[in-house]
Design an enzyme around this catalytic site. Structure first.
Site, PDB file in Angstrom:
ATOM      1  N   LYS A 142      -3.558 -10.378   2.845  1.00  0.00           N
ATOM      2  CA  LYS A 142      -3.155  -8.982   2.666  1.00  0.00           C
ATOM      3  C   LYS A 142      -3.516  -8.540   1.255  1.00  0.00           C
ATOM      4  CE  LYS A 142       0.959  -7.906   5.361  1.00  0.00           C
ATOM      5  NZ  LYS A 142       2.414  -7.773   5.260  1.00  0.00           N
TER       6      LYS A 142
HETATM    7  C1  E4P Z   1       3.650  -5.244   7.312  1.00  0.00           C
HETATM    8  O1  E4P Z   1       2.757  -6.066   7.258  1.00  0.00           O
HETATM    9  C2  E4P Z   1       4.830  -5.242   6.426  1.00  0.00           C
HETATM   10  O2  E4P Z   1       5.243  -6.586   6.250  1.00  0.00           O
HETATM   11  C3  E4P Z   1       6.030  -4.534   7.007  1.00  0.00           C
HETATM   12  O3  E4P Z   1       5.745  -3.947   8.249  1.00  0.00           O
HETATM   13  C4  E4P Z   1       6.768  -3.676   6.048  1.00  0.00           C
HETATM   14  O4  E4P Z   1       7.845  -3.072   6.710  1.00  0.00           O
HETATM   15  P1  E4P Z   1       9.094  -2.428   5.964  1.00  0.00           P
HETATM   16  O5  E4P Z   1       8.749  -1.036   5.575  1.00  0.00           O
HETATM   17  O6  E4P Z   1      10.198  -2.459   6.989  1.00  0.00           O
HETATM   18  O7  E4P Z   1       9.391  -3.308   4.769  1.00  0.00           O
END
Ligand code: E4P
Length: 219
Positions: free
Chosen positions: A83
């Protein structure tokens, strides 16, 4: 639509994967902090459970650092995806990692233009954060629609990974729009199984079965 679990909890991953094999997993520093465990060990465990892309997130903010951390994570297993945040440095890292055959998930995407740039940088997945847009009074799902239209217009191969999912409605709407993947927190995943009429129907069948058994006994 593929379903990834958005968690760093090995027990949640095992539980979900035992019901229906998961298509993948996404993690981030916040999710691993919640578990209070070593990131590398956790990722290794996840690779043994799930046979699909598993996103790991470096914490460096410069491209060089992201590439270095990303390459270390990628050594853990062929299914590890790196990521990177939607920043110029993140996109530089995306280019380098992708050229090296490492899949990239561009995270923290909040606009269609960001998604367009990420696709041009060669990202494999793009992660629009729906819930966080809803939190500030915008319609997160509109972003998924826009990205889908833009990618379809130009034939970008980048996969749309609907993220920051907060409800079963988010999951359904992402699927209706044609997102390639939704990454879902465990609680939302569990809720997807539920319907009051399913429970009512099971109870009715069992009650009727009992009634029949009693009638047969009394014959
Ligand atoms: C995606 O890869 C993220 O880990 C995640 O969906 C973030 O979600 P949140 O806004 O609930 O922290």
């Amino acid at each position: 639509m593929k379903i990834f679990l958005d968690t760093a909890s090995v027990s949640e991953i095992k539980t979900a994967n035992d019901i229906i094999p998961l298509d993948g997993v996404t993690t981030n520093p916040t999710l691993i902090m919640k578990e209070g465990k070593d990131y590398v060990k956790t990722l290794k465990e996840i690779t043994k459970i799930v046979n699909g892309p598993i996103s790991a997130e470096p914490v460096s903010l410069d491209a060089e650092g992201m590439v270095k951390e990303g390459k270390e994570f990628a050594k853990l297993h062929k299914n590890i995806v790196i990521k990177v945040p939607m920043t110029p440095e993140g996109m530089k890292a995306c280019k380098v990692l992708s050229k090296d055959g490492i899949k990239v998930n561009t995270t923290l995407v909040f606009s269609a233009n960001q998604a367009l740039l990420a696709a041009k940088a060669g990202t494999y997945f793009v992660s629009p954060f729906l819930g966080r847009l809803d939190d500030i009074g915008e319609k997160g799902m509109d972003l998924v629609k826009e990205i889908k239209e833009i990618y379809d217009n130009y034939g970008f191969k980048t996969k749309i990974l609907a993220a920051s999912i907060r409800s079963t409605t988010h999951v359904k709407e992402a699927a209706l729009i044609g997102a390639d993947i939704a990454t879902i927190p465990f609680k939302v995943y569990e809720s997807m199984f539920n319907h009051a009429l399913t429970d009512k129907g099971i109870k009715q069948f069992l009650d009727d079965w009992d009634t029949l058994q009693k009638e047969l006994k009394n014959k």
